[in-house]
Design a protein around this motif. Structure first.
Motif, PDB file in Angstrom:
ATOM      1  N   VAL A 176       0.831  -1.207   0.000  1.00 22.08           N
ATOM      2  CA  VAL A 176       0.000   0.000   0.000  1.00 22.08           C
ATOM      3  C   VAL A 176       0.868   1.261   0.000  1.00 22.08           C
ATOM      4  N   ILE A 177       2.135   1.118   0.321  1.00 26.84           N
ATOM      5  CA  ILE A 177       3.036   2.273   0.391  1.00 26.84           C
ATOM      6  C   ILE A 177       3.110   3.036  -0.929  1.00 26.84           C
ATOM      7  N   PRO A 178       3.212   2.380  -2.098  1.00 22.37           N
ATOM      8  CA  PRO A 178       3.239   3.167  -3.341  1.00 22.37           C
ATOM      9  C   PRO A 178       1.995   4.039  -3.536  1.00 22.37           C
ATOM     10  N   LEU A 179       0.843   3.540  -3.126  1.00 20.88           N
ATOM     11  CA  LEU A 179      -0.389   4.327  -3.227  1.00 20.88           C
ATOM     12  C   LEU A 179      -0.286   5.575  -2.357  1.00 20.88           C
ATOM     13  N   VAL A 180       0.158   5.406  -1.128  1.00 16.83           N
ATOM     14  CA  VAL A 180       0.257   6.532  -0.202  1.00 16.83           C
ATOM     15  C   VAL A 180       1.320   7.524  -0.684  1.00 16.83           C
ATOM     16  N   LEU A 181       2.430   7.029  -1.200  1.00 21.40           N
ATOM     17  CA  LEU A 181       3.464   7.922  -1.729  1.00 21.40           C
ATOM     18  C   LEU A 181       2.953   8.707  -2.935  1.00 21.40           C
ATOM     19  N   ALA A 182       2.225   8.040  -3.819  1.00 20.66           N
ATOM     20  CA  ALA A 182       1.655   8.736  -4.980  1.00 20.66           C
ATOM     21  C   ALA A 182       0.679   9.812  -4.532  1.00 20.66           C
ATOM     22  N   LEU A 183      -0.097   9.508  -3.522  1.00 22.21           N
ATOM     23  CA  LEU A 183      -1.047  10.484  -2.979  1.00 22.21           C
ATOM     24  C   LEU A 183      -0.302  11.689  -2.414  1.00 22.21           C
ATOM     25  N   GLY A 184       0.752  11.454  -1.660  1.00 23.12           N
ATOM     26  CA  GLY A 184       1.511  12.549  -1.054  1.00 23.12           C
ATOM     27  C   GLY A 184       2.324  13.350  -2.052  1.00 23.12           C
ATOM     28  N   VAL A 185       2.942  12.670  -3.004  1.00 20.99           N
ATOM     29  CA  VAL A 185       3.774  13.361  -3.993  1.00 20.99           C
ATOM     30  C   VAL A 185       2.907  14.168  -4.963  1.00 20.99           C
ATOM     31  N   SER A 186       1.720  13.671  -5.261  1.00 26.84           N
ATOM     32  CA  SER A 186       0.865  14.364  -6.223  1.00 26.84           C
ATOM     33  C   SER A 186       0.221  15.624  -5.653  1.00 26.84           C
ATOM     34  N   ALA A 187       0.158  15.754  -4.346  1.00 27.98           N
ATOM     35  CA  ALA A 187      -0.549  16.887  -3.733  1.00 27.98           C
ATOM     36  C   ALA A 187      -0.025  18.252  -4.195  1.00 27.98           C
ATOM     37  N   PRO A 188       1.286  18.524  -4.144  1.00 25.45           N
ATOM     38  CA  PRO A 188       1.738  19.844  -4.604  1.00 25.45           C
ATOM     39  C   PRO A 188       1.566  20.034  -6.113  1.00 25.45           C
ATOM     40  N   ILE A 189       1.692  18.955  -6.856  1.00 24.68           N
ATOM     41  CA  ILE A 189       1.517  19.033  -8.311  1.00 24.68           C
ATOM     42  C   ILE A 189       0.059  19.346  -8.632  1.00 24.68           C
ATOM     43  N   ILE A 190      -0.841  18.670  -7.951  1.00 26.85           N
ATOM     44  CA  ILE A 190      -2.267  18.912  -8.156  1.00 26.85           C
ATOM     45  C   ILE A 190      -2.617  20.346  -7.766  1.00 26.85           C
ATOM     46  N   GLY A 191      -2.000  20.854  -6.714  1.00 27.95           N
ATOM     47  CA  GLY A 191      -2.236  22.242  -6.306  1.00 27.95           C
ATOM     48  C   GLY A 191      -1.869  23.222  -7.403  1.00 27.95           C
ATOM     49  N   ARG A 192      -0.753  22.995  -8.052  1.00 30.72           N
ATOM     50  CA  ARG A 192      -0.349  23.874  -9.163  1.00 30.72           C
ATOM     51  C   ARG A 192      -1.293  23.730 -10.350  1.00 30.72           C
ATOM     52  N   LEU A 193      -1.715  22.493 -10.614  1.00 26.10           N
ATOM     53  CA  LEU A 193      -2.659  22.281 -11.714  1.00 26.10           C
ATOM     54  C   LEU A 193      -3.999  22.956 -11.425  1.00 26.10           C
ATOM     55  N   LEU A 194      -4.419  22.946 -10.163  1.00 32.02           N
ATOM     56  CA  LEU A 194      -5.655  23.645  -9.791  1.00 32.02           C
ATOM     57  C   LEU A 194      -5.533  25.137 -10.074  1.00 32.02           C
ATOM     58  N   ASP A 195      -4.384  25.722  -9.754  1.00 28.47           N
ATOM     59  CA  ASP A 195      -4.174  27.142 -10.018  1.00 28.47           C
ATOM     60  C   ASP A 195      -4.136  27.443 -11.508  1.00 28.47           C
ATOM     61  N   LYS A 196      -3.559  26.536 -12.267  1.00 29.08           N
ATOM     62  CA  LYS A 196      -3.358  26.777 -13.700  1.00 29.08           C
ATOM     63  C   LYS A 196      -4.613  26.504 -14.528  1.00 29.08           C
ATOM     64  N   PHE A 197      -5.295  25.380 -14.276  1.00 33.22           N
ATOM     65  CA  PHE A 197      -6.399  24.961 -15.136  1.00 33.22           C
ATOM     66  C   PHE A 197      -7.779  25.126 -14.506  1.00 33.22           C
ATOM     67  N   GLY A 198      -7.846  25.336 -13.217  1.00 30.05           N
ATOM     68  CA  GLY A 198      -9.140  25.464 -12.556  1.00 30.05           C
ATOM     69  C   GLY A 198      -9.595  24.137 -11.975  1.00 30.05           C
ATOM     70  N   THR A 199     -10.606  24.224 -11.132  1.00 30.71           N
ATOM     71  CA  THR A 199     -11.025  23.053 -10.378  1.00 30.71           C
ATOM     72  C   THR A 199     -11.800  22.036 -11.206  1.00 30.71           C
ATOM     73  N   LYS A 200     -12.599  22.497 -12.157  1.00 33.37           N
ATOM     74  CA  LYS A 200     -13.449  21.572 -12.906  1.00 33.37           C
ATOM     75  C   LYS A 200     -12.622  20.569 -13.717  1.00 33.37           C
ATOM     76  N   ILE A 201     -11.631  21.048 -14.437  1.00 32.07           N
ATOM     77  CA  ILE A 201     -10.814  20.164 -15.273  1.00 32.07           C
ATOM     78  C   ILE A 201     -10.010  19.199 -14.413  1.00 32.07           C
ATOM     79  N   VAL A 202      -9.400  19.707 -13.359  1.00 26.13           N
ATOM     80  CA  VAL A 202      -8.589  18.865 -12.485  1.00 26.13           C
ATOM     81  C   VAL A 202      -9.460  17.824 -11.779  1.00 26.13           C
ATOM     82  N   MET A 203     -10.642  18.230 -11.377  1.00 24.69           N
ATOM     83  CA  MET A 203     -11.551  17.293 -10.702  1.00 24.69           C
ATOM     84  C   MET A 203     -11.986  16.180 -11.638  1.00 24.69           C
TER      85      MET A 203
END
Length: 150
Positions: free
Chosen positions: A62-89
């Motif tokens: 399960v560790i790879p899942l949790v690592l992917a979740l943690g590593v993706s958080a800052p990337i997703i934050g930038r994508l939210l700022d760039k593309f908006g919430t609807k597309i990212v969601m």
């Protein structure tokens, strides 16, 4: 319960908030994401049965899942700022669905099990980040909570 809350002057749950489409959508997405997070608890049991591995080894899967979740958080934050919430969601829901589908179809392969977990983690990262944005919006615009209390 709804009847009691509607009659109270200061209800615990403000039922009138559920007239808003945004609150209904956020609640539906939160419930669906909660089910997906609950499914993660059963992934080790699935791996024990499907892959015939020991419980100690499977718990590490399960560790790879949790690592992917943690590593993706800052990337997703930038994508939210760039593309908006609807597309990212929508992208996050799609990725999450693909990960769950891969897990259901390839549970007998060790490597596909790990890859499915990573994909699920990426999808959950996008969906959970979006839910945080929606909850902040609801607090500010619908409940009128001051910014310093968020």
């Amino acid at each position: 319960m709804v009847k009691v809350e509607l009659e109270e002057l200061d209800p615990v749950i403000q039922i009138d908030l559920y007239r808003s489409f945004e609150v209904k959508l956020a609640t539906s997405i939160a419930i669906g994401t909660g089910y997906c997070q609950t499914a993660i608890v059963f992934m080790p049991s699935l791996a024990v049965v499907a892959l015939s591995l020991t419980t100690s080894l499977v718990s590490l899967m399960v560790i790879p899942l949790v690592l992917a979740l943690g590593v993706s958080a800052p990337i997703i934050g930038r994508l939210l700022d760039k593309f908006g919430t609807k597309i990212v969601m929508l992208f996050g829901i799609f990725i999450l669905a693909v990960g769950l589908l891969c897990l259901s179809l390839s549970a007998t392969s060790f490597y596909l099990f790990i890859v499915s977990g990573v994909v699920i983690g990426l999808g959950l990262g996008a969906v959970l980040a979006h839910l945080f944005v929606i909850s902040c919006w609801v607090r500010v615009h619908l409940i009128n909570v001051p910014q310093d209390r968020l």
